[in-house]
Motif scaffolding. Structure first.
Motif, PDB file in Angstrom:
ATOM      1  N   ARG A  87       0.834  -1.205   0.000  1.00  0.00           N
ATOM      2  CA  ARG A  87       0.000   0.000   0.000  1.00  0.00           C
ATOM      3  C   ARG A  87       0.869   1.255   0.000  1.00  0.00           C
ATOM      4  O   ARG A  87       0.519   2.265  -0.621  1.00  0.00           O
ATOM      5  N   ALA A  88       1.978   1.216   0.722  1.00  0.00           N
ATOM      6  CA  ALA A  88       2.844   2.386   0.818  1.00  0.00           C
ATOM      7  C   ALA A  88       3.377   2.801  -0.548  1.00  0.00           C
ATOM      8  O   ALA A  88       3.506   3.989  -0.840  1.00  0.00           O
ATOM      9  N   GLU A  89       3.693   1.813  -1.396  1.00  0.00           N
ATOM     10  CA  GLU A  89       4.234   2.115  -2.726  1.00  0.00           C
ATOM     11  C   GLU A  89       3.192   1.960  -3.824  1.00  0.00           C
ATOM     12  O   GLU A  89       3.515   2.118  -5.000  1.00  0.00           O
ATOM     13  N   ARG A  90       1.949   1.639  -3.459  1.00  0.00           N
ATOM     14  CA  ARG A  90       0.876   1.449  -4.427  1.00  0.00           C
ATOM     15  C   ARG A  90       1.346   0.526  -5.555  1.00  0.00           C
ATOM     16  O   ARG A  90       1.309   0.856  -6.727  1.00  0.00           O
ATOM     17  N   ARG A  91       1.736  -0.677  -5.124  1.00  0.00           N
ATOM     18  CA  ARG A  91       2.347  -1.616  -6.053  1.00  0.00           C
ATOM     19  C   ARG A  91       1.864  -3.027  -5.747  1.00  0.00           C
ATOM     20  O   ARG A  91       1.723  -3.415  -4.588  1.00  0.00           O
ATOM     21  N   ILE A  92       1.608  -3.795  -6.821  1.00  0.00           N
ATOM     22  CA  ILE A  92       1.256  -5.216  -6.704  1.00  0.00           C
ATOM     23  C   ILE A  92       2.399  -6.012  -7.314  1.00  0.00           C
ATOM     24  O   ILE A  92       2.768  -5.803  -8.476  1.00  0.00           O
ATOM     25  N   ILE A  93       2.958  -6.922  -6.536  1.00  0.00           N
ATOM     26  CA  ILE A  93       4.100  -7.715  -6.981  1.00  0.00           C
ATOM     27  C   ILE A  93       3.653  -9.163  -7.129  1.00  0.00           C
ATOM     28  O   ILE A  93       3.364  -9.840  -6.135  1.00  0.00           O
ATOM     29  N   ALA A  94       3.564  -9.631  -8.355  1.00  0.00           N
ATOM     30  CA  ALA A  94       3.165 -11.017  -8.610  1.00  0.00           C
ATOM     31  C   ALA A  94       4.295 -11.953  -8.191  1.00  0.00           C
ATOM     32  O   ALA A  94       5.468 -11.722  -8.519  1.00  0.00           O
ATOM     33  N   VAL A  95       3.952 -12.988  -7.465  1.00  0.00           N
ATOM     34  CA  VAL A  95       4.932 -13.985  -7.037  1.00  0.00           C
ATOM     35  C   VAL A  95       4.941 -15.115  -8.059  1.00  0.00           C
ATOM     36  O   VAL A  95       3.893 -15.721  -8.331  1.00  0.00           O
ATOM     37  N   THR A  96       6.086 -15.399  -8.628  1.00  0.00           N
ATOM     38  CA  THR A  96       6.193 -16.444  -9.645  1.00  0.00           C
ATOM     39  C   THR A  96       6.208 -17.821  -8.982  1.00  0.00           C
ATOM     40  O   THR A  96       6.604 -17.972  -7.822  1.00  0.00           O
TER      41      THR A  96
ATOM     42  N   TRP B 124      -9.118  -5.418  -1.430  1.00  0.00           N
ATOM     43  CA  TRP B 124      -8.578  -5.370  -2.784  1.00  0.00           C
ATOM     44  C   TRP B 124      -9.324  -4.378  -3.677  1.00  0.00           C
ATOM     45  O   TRP B 124      -8.985  -4.227  -4.844  1.00  0.00           O
ATOM     46  N   ALA B 125     -10.315  -3.676  -3.134  1.00  0.00           N
ATOM     47  CA  ALA B 125     -10.992  -2.645  -3.934  1.00  0.00           C
ATOM     48  C   ALA B 125     -10.012  -1.502  -4.201  1.00  0.00           C
ATOM     49  O   ALA B 125      -9.303  -1.043  -3.320  1.00  0.00           O
ATOM     50  N   GLY B 126      -9.972  -1.039  -5.422  1.00  0.00           N
ATOM     51  CA  GLY B 126      -9.095   0.082  -5.779  1.00  0.00           C
ATOM     52  C   GLY B 126      -7.696  -0.303  -6.196  1.00  0.00           C
ATOM     53  O   GLY B 126      -6.862   0.583  -6.440  1.00  0.00           O
ATOM     54  N   LEU B 127      -7.409  -1.599  -6.317  1.00  0.00           N
ATOM     55  CA  LEU B 127      -6.044  -2.004  -6.689  1.00  0.00           C
ATOM     56  C   LEU B 127      -5.763  -1.843  -8.183  1.00  0.00           C
ATOM     57  O   LEU B 127      -4.607  -1.965  -8.602  1.00  0.00           O
ATOM     58  N   ASP B 128      -6.777  -1.585  -8.969  1.00  0.00           N
ATOM     59  CA  ASP B 128      -6.565  -1.458 -10.415  1.00  0.00           C
ATOM     60  C   ASP B 128      -5.581  -0.340 -10.745  1.00  0.00           C
ATOM     61  O   ASP B 128      -4.887  -0.400 -11.765  1.00  0.00           O
ATOM     62  N   ALA B 129      -5.518   0.671  -9.890  1.00  0.00           N
ATOM     63  CA  ALA B 129      -4.634   1.804 -10.162  1.00  0.00           C
ATOM     64  C   ALA B 129      -3.194   1.550  -9.705  1.00  0.00           C
ATOM     65  O   ALA B 129      -2.310   2.369  -9.955  1.00  0.00           O
ATOM     66  N   TYR B 130      -2.937   0.418  -9.052  1.00  0.00           N
ATOM     67  CA  TYR B 130      -1.599   0.134  -8.534  1.00  0.00           C
ATOM     68  C   TYR B 130      -0.650  -0.300  -9.657  1.00  0.00           C
ATOM     69  O   TYR B 130      -1.071  -0.912 -10.644  1.00  0.00           O
TER      70      TYR B 130
END
Length: 239
Positions: free
Chosen positions: A120-129, A223-229
């Protein structure tokens, strides 16, 4: 990797021995089950270890848990200000500290699922492979994430008689050469309310407790609002 959020290896079913004391009866009160199967809870982890040198170690931490539809969200509860400080205290090319990020598991097909870390702090989603699943303590299934440990595993555990349980719940357990595990399973909420595990000889004793809460409204789901991350992969952080 971070502690938890779920010690799946600890909860393996090749365990033995029984608790020497019976904990207080779990509370019977809880929110009305959601008709859509959504569930929210605060999860308390208690880990105790007796070292050979006579030193005892106790670890306590809590997490926020939300399960709704094909998504499961687990997030460490931290003191105010810690996530932002930790996130901005690392080099830009390094992944944020794992405990500052939430885990988002999304069902993709049948029982298969993907894992992402959300900062949330960096507004980033990191996919785990998939190559990182073992390090992330993720088995690639939705069942284990949605039920804390696999509901199929619970189905193979004998029912334990003589232990009090709330309405709609029952105790299951199994023991083996490595230790023991006991689960208070709520058929009403489709989730364990309490998990107890211990090593052979009880030098390591862990407990997970769920305090159920009313599920959030759709607009308030974590998870609402994550589209902008910003979207990234954990491979972007590899040297």
């Amino acid at each position: 990797m971070m502690r938890g959020p779920w010690p799946y290896a600890m909860l393996a079913l090749s365990v033995a021995g029984c608790s020497k004391s019976d904990p207080a009866k779990p509370g019977a009160d809880g929110p009305r089950p959601d008709p859509h199967g959504c569930l929210a809870a605060t999860i308390s982890h208690h880990e105790h270890t007796d070292d050979r040198d006579g030193v005892e170690h106790d670890v306590h931490y809590k997490e926020r848990f939300v399960r709704c539809g094909d998504r499961v969200w687990t997030e460490r509860i931290l003191p105010r200000g810690v996530p932002g400080e930790a996130a901005h205290g690392h080099e830009h090319h390094a992944m944020p500290a794992t405990y500052t990020m939430a885990r988002l598991v999304v069902r993709t097909h049948d029982d298969e699922a993907t894992l992402a870390m959300v900062s949330r702090a960096e507004r980033r989603i990191i996919a785990v492979t998939p190559e990182s699943y073992d390090a992330a303590r993720f088995d690639g299934t939705f069942d284990a994430a949605a039920h804390i440990l696999s509901s199929r595993a619970i189905a193979t555990m004998p029912r334990l008689e003589g232990r009090e349980a709330p309405v709609g719940a029952e105790w299951h357990g199994r023991s083996g050469a490595a230790g023991a595990v006991r689960v208070l399973w709520s058929k009403l909420y489709d989730i364990p309310l309490r998990i107890e595990s211990e090593s052979e000889g009880a030098a390591k004793r862990d407990t997970i407790e769920l305090a159920l809460e009313p599920p959030p409204l759709a607009s308030d789901l974590p998870w609402a609002g994550l589209d902008a991350y910003e979207k990234k992969s954990d491979m972007d952080y590899m040297d």
